[in-house]
Scaffold this motif. Structure first.
Motif, PDB file in Angstrom:
ATOM      1  N   SER A 158     -18.946 -14.891  42.656  1.00 15.80           N
ATOM      2  CA  SER A 158     -20.321 -15.091  42.215  1.00 15.80           C
ATOM      3  C   SER A 158     -20.692 -14.053  41.141  1.00 15.80           C
ATOM      4  N   TYR A 197     -19.831 -21.370  33.419  1.00 14.99           N
ATOM      5  CA  TYR A 197     -21.274 -21.228  33.221  1.00 14.99           C
ATOM      6  C   TYR A 197     -21.812 -22.383  32.397  1.00 14.99           C
ATOM      7  N   ALA A 225     -17.068  -1.624  46.750  1.00 17.12           N
ATOM      8  CA  ALA A 225     -18.122  -2.641  46.661  1.00 17.12           C
ATOM      9  C   ALA A 225     -17.561  -4.058  46.799  1.00 17.12           C
TER      10      ALA A 225
HETATM   11  P1  ADP Z   1     -19.497 -10.508  36.728  1.00 20.03           P
HETATM   12  O1  ADP Z   1     -18.671 -10.619  35.498  1.00 20.03           O
HETATM   13  O2  ADP Z   1     -18.758 -10.765  37.996  1.00 20.03           O
HETATM   14  O3  ADP Z   1     -20.762 -11.307  36.657  1.00 20.03           O
HETATM   15  P2  ADP Z   1     -19.843  -7.805  35.797  1.00 20.03           P
HETATM   16  O4  ADP Z   1     -18.443  -7.316  35.709  1.00 20.03           O
HETATM   17  O5  ADP Z   1     -20.500  -8.184  34.508  1.00 20.03           O
HETATM   18  O6  ADP Z   1     -19.956  -8.988  36.840  1.00 20.03           O
HETATM   19  O7  ADP Z   1     -20.704  -6.711  36.535  1.00 20.03           O
HETATM   20  C1  ADP Z   1     -22.111  -6.548  36.332  1.00 20.03           C
HETATM   21  C2  ADP Z   1     -22.433  -5.082  36.114  1.00 20.03           C
HETATM   22  O8  ADP Z   1     -22.170  -4.354  37.315  1.00 20.03           O
HETATM   23  C3  ADP Z   1     -21.559  -4.444  35.053  1.00 20.03           C
HETATM   24  O9  ADP Z   1     -22.322  -3.454  34.405  1.00 20.03           O
HETATM   25  C4  ADP Z   1     -20.436  -3.811  35.844  1.00 20.03           C
HETATM   26  O10 ADP Z   1     -19.910  -2.685  35.165  1.00 20.03           O
HETATM   27  C5  ADP Z   1     -21.118  -3.426  37.130  1.00 20.03           C
HETATM   28  N1  ADP Z   1     -20.233  -3.558  38.295  1.00 20.03           N
HETATM   29  C6  ADP Z   1     -19.938  -4.673  38.970  1.00 20.03           C
HETATM   30  N2  ADP Z   1     -19.150  -4.426  40.023  1.00 20.03           N
HETATM   31  C7  ADP Z   1     -18.928  -3.104  39.997  1.00 20.03           C
HETATM   32  C8  ADP Z   1     -18.176  -2.199  40.836  1.00 20.03           C
HETATM   33  N3  ADP Z   1     -17.527  -2.650  41.911  1.00 20.03           N
HETATM   34  N4  ADP Z   1     -18.171  -0.888  40.509  1.00 20.03           N
HETATM   35  C9  ADP Z   1     -18.859  -0.437  39.418  1.00 20.03           C
HETATM   36  N5  ADP Z   1     -19.588  -1.217  38.610  1.00 20.03           N
HETATM   37  C10 ADP Z   1     -19.635  -2.528  38.883  1.00 20.03           C
END
Ligand code: ADP
Ligand code: MG
Length: 258
Positions: free
Chosen positions: A110, A174, A81
């Motif tokens: 982002s 943020y 992803a």
């Molecule tokens: P950020 O901190 O960049 O805003 P997060 O790590 O909080 O993003 O991700 C948001 C949600 O999506 C979380 O529940 C995270 O576990 C899930 N997530 C994000 N990217 C992935 C990925 N590549 N594979 C699996 N889950 C993901």
């Protein structure tokens, strides 16, 4: 006779704080005599169980002390992803040498691109390696620093932070801070320079950090220290959350026949 020996042994092991040996010695003794093991082999196996239980407990204690907001690990992270992120490089960091070398890591990108997820997974890996870790959002850290200062306990908090092998500062950018708050955060970051590791996640590019730290000189000084010997990951792309919710909506529509 045997009963008495067991009772005394159990009591001694309890007094010596060897609970796993206390719980396991009878079963292991039966196995040892069935397998004709020597006394030394028996004692070795018994002590191995205690050592293993202790190190598992220590890992759990370090994970609790780290204060992760939720457990997230690499087994649930889909690297496909975020093609901009090198999976081998992240897994290399999970081995922890960068922390022993007192270098830093930055995860930029982002919202929803997995920065917090990867930060927690790296923190968990470090806890399992016996390292002291603390996970905190930038906003919470600044609040803690300001409150400690008000209570004349800033030195104590700074000393606690200094003892950590890895400080994870999540979500820088943020919220912006007061000048005093930014200075306190700067102090924490600067004190770790080349002595302890720091992992920062931010939705801002480095060029925008001046918004958080107010003042070009402080921002430049901070970035200079942070990015010298730093593993930088740019996690750009679509929000994983957004993508997943679109996927499930599409799936639902397909099953509704709409
Ligand atoms: P950020 O901190 O960049 O805003 P997060 O790590 O909080 O993003 O991700 C948001 C949600 O999506 C979380 O529940 C995270 O576990 C899930 N997530 C994000 N990217 C992935 C990925 N590549 N594979 C699996 N889950 C993901
Ligand atoms: Mg996040």
């Amino acid at each position: 006779m045997a009963d008495n020996t067991h009772l005394l042994l159990r009591s001694n092991l309890k007094q010596l704080r060897l609970p796993t040996m206390g719980a396991e010695f009878e079963k292991l003794a039966r196995e040892a005599s069935a397998a004709n093991e020597t006394y030394e082999q028996y004692l070795l196996r018994l002590t191995e169980l205690e050592v293993a239980a202790r190190s598992a407990n220590a890992v759990q204690a370090r994970i609790r002390a780290a204060g992760f907001p939720m457990p997230k690990d690499f087994d649930t992270f889909d690297f496909t992803a975020v093609p901009s992120v090198s999976k081998p490089k992240v897994l290399e960091l999970a081995r922890g040498e960068w922390i022993e070398q007192h270098t830093n890591a930055c995860l930029l990108g982002s919202p929803g691109t997995g920065k917090t997820h990867v930060a927690i997974a790296l923190g968990l890996a470090a806890c399992r390696q016996g390292k002291r870790v603390r996970f905190v959002t930038a906003a919470a850290l600044v609040t803690q620093l300001e409150e400690a200062q008000k209570r004349y306990q800033l030195d104590r908090l700074l000393a606690q932070l200094e003892r950590l092998d890895l400080l994870i500062c999540d979500e820088l950018g943020y919220l912006s801070f007061s000048r005093a708050g930014a200075e306190l955060l700067f102090q924490v970051f600067a004190e770790r320079y080349e002595r302890r590791s720091l992992l920062v996640t931010s939705n801002l590019a480095f060029s925008e950090w001046g918004q958080v730290f107010q003042g070009e000189r402080m921002t430049a000084a901070l970035l200079d220290r942070l990015t010298h010997r730093c593993h930088i990951f740019e996690m750009n792309g679509e929000s994983f959350r957004f993508r997943e919710s679109m996927k499930s909506k599409r799936g639902k529509k397909a099953s509704d026949g709409t």
